[in-house]
Design a protein around this motif. Structure first.
Motif, PDB file in Angstrom:
ATOM      1  N   ARG A  92     106.787 -44.494  20.463  1.00 44.71           N
ATOM      2  CA  ARG A  92     106.929 -43.586  21.591  1.00 44.71           C
ATOM      3  C   ARG A  92     105.640 -42.812  21.838  1.00 44.71           C
ATOM      4  N   ILE A  93     105.182 -42.845  23.071  1.00 43.69           N
ATOM      5  CA  ILE A  93     103.941 -42.158  23.430  1.00 43.69           C
ATOM      6  C   ILE A  93     104.026 -40.671  23.117  1.00 43.69           C
ATOM      7  N   ARG A  94     105.188 -40.082  23.367  1.00 43.17           N
ATOM      8  CA  ARG A  94     105.313 -38.633  23.215  1.00 43.17           C
ATOM      9  C   ARG A  94     105.230 -38.174  21.756  1.00 43.17           C
ATOM     10  N   ASP A  95     105.331 -39.093  20.828  1.00 44.87           N
ATOM     11  CA  ASP A  95     105.238 -38.721  19.416  1.00 44.87           C
ATOM     12  C   ASP A  95     103.801 -38.551  18.930  1.00 44.87           C
ATOM     13  N   TYR A  96     102.852 -38.966  19.740  1.00 47.18           N
ATOM     14  CA  TYR A  96     101.453 -38.927  19.330  1.00 47.18           C
ATOM     15  C   TYR A  96     100.758 -37.710  19.927  1.00 47.18           C
ATOM     16  N   ASP A  97     100.047 -37.004  19.050  1.00 49.55           N
ATOM     17  CA  ASP A  97      99.452 -35.725  19.428  1.00 49.55           C
ATOM     18  C   ASP A  97      98.034 -35.855  19.964  1.00 49.55           C
TER      19      ASP A  97
ATOM     20  N   CYS B  59      93.607 -45.546  20.881  1.00 53.00           N
ATOM     21  CA  CYS B  59      93.977 -45.159  19.528  1.00 53.00           C
ATOM     22  C   CYS B  59      94.663 -43.797  19.614  1.00 53.00           C
ATOM     23  N   ALA B  60      95.676 -43.573  18.776  1.00 54.67           N
ATOM     24  CA  ALA B  60      96.407 -42.318  18.814  1.00 54.67           C
ATOM     25  C   ALA B  60      96.820 -41.898  17.414  1.00 54.67           C
ATOM     26  N   ALA B  61      96.981 -40.590  17.235  1.00 58.50           N
ATOM     27  CA  ALA B  61      97.360 -40.031  15.934  1.00 58.50           C
ATOM     28  C   ALA B  61      98.586 -39.149  16.082  1.00 58.50           C
ATOM     29  N   ALA B  62      99.498 -39.283  15.141  1.00 56.46           N
ATOM     30  CA  ALA B  62     100.727 -38.504  15.158  1.00 56.46           C
ATOM     31  C   ALA B  62     100.875 -37.761  13.836  1.00 56.46           C
TER      32      ALA B  62
ATOM     33  N   MET C  58      99.045 -43.518  12.556  1.00 61.52           N
ATOM     34  CA  MET C  58      98.121 -43.987  13.588  1.00 61.52           C
ATOM     35  C   MET C  58      98.745 -45.098  14.415  1.00 61.52           C
ATOM     36  N   GLY C  59      98.387 -45.100  15.681  1.00 64.03           N
ATOM     37  CA  GLY C  59      98.925 -46.126  16.568  1.00 64.03           C
ATOM     38  C   GLY C  59      97.878 -46.628  17.541  1.00 64.03           C
ATOM     39  N   TRP C  60      98.151 -47.797  18.064  1.00 64.35           N
ATOM     40  CA  TRP C  60      97.372 -48.370  19.162  1.00 64.35           C
ATOM     41  C   TRP C  60      98.317 -48.598  20.338  1.00 64.35           C
ATOM     42  N   PHE C  61      97.831 -48.245  21.514  1.00 70.30           N
ATOM     43  CA  PHE C  61      98.541 -48.468  22.765  1.00 70.30           C
ATOM     44  C   PHE C  61      97.582 -49.143  23.738  1.00 70.30           C
ATOM     45  N   ARG C  62      98.129 -49.665  24.817  1.00 68.71           N
ATOM     46  CA  ARG C  62      97.263 -50.262  25.830  1.00 68.71           C
ATOM     47  C   ARG C  62      97.837 -50.002  27.210  1.00 68.71           C
ATOM     48  N   GLN C  63      96.953 -50.061  28.181  1.00 66.24           N
ATOM     49  CA  GLN C  63      97.370 -49.869  29.563  1.00 66.24           C
ATOM     50  C   GLN C  63      96.605 -50.818  30.455  1.00 66.24           C
TER      51      GLN C  63
END
Length: 125
Positions: free
Chosen positions: A108-113, A96-99, A34-39
């Motif tokens: 890396r953004i591209r690693d998260y599905d 929130c993102a899941a890989a 699991m990851g957190w990103f922001r924009q």
């Protein structure tokens, strides 16, 4: 497939604290890193934090060291991001993102599905 819903965003004063939470659907939450990103407005989405499937390994962006904490509860299918002493530069939409295919963590953004819709965090000075 997993669905992610963030909560906990809002307006906070600089120096305060807030806790973002991400609730995941599905019975296989522990299979995902699991990851957190922001924009922030006008900027690209950036990595904030990640946590391994078991929760034993965490990884923070440099700006989050000492201020951000990521944690997860596999029994509750949640991953949280604790932010202490926020500053106006932390104002952004937090995602929130899941890989499923990486070993322990990734920035890396591209690693998260899978991605949530995001929650707005606004820090006032």
């Amino acid at each position: 497939q997993v669905q992610l819903v963030e909560s906990g965003g809002g307006l906070v004063q600089a120096g305060g604290s807030l806790r973002l939470s991400c609730a995941a659907s599905g019975p296989t939450f522990s299979n995902y890193v699991m990851g957190w990103f922001r924009q922030a407005p006008g900027l690209e989405r950036e990595f904030v934090a990640a946590i391994s499937r078991s929760g034993s390994i965490t990884y923070l962006a440099d700006f989050g060291q000492g201020r951000f904490t990521i944690s997860r509860d596999n029994a509750k299918n949640t991953v949280d991001l604790q932010i202490t002493s926020p500053n106006p530069e932390d104002t952004a939409i937090y995602y929130c993102a899941a890989a499923s295919k990486i070993a322990s963590y990734s920035r890396r953004i591209r690693d998260y599905d899978y991605w949530g819709q995001g929650t707005q965090v606004t820090v006032s000075s």
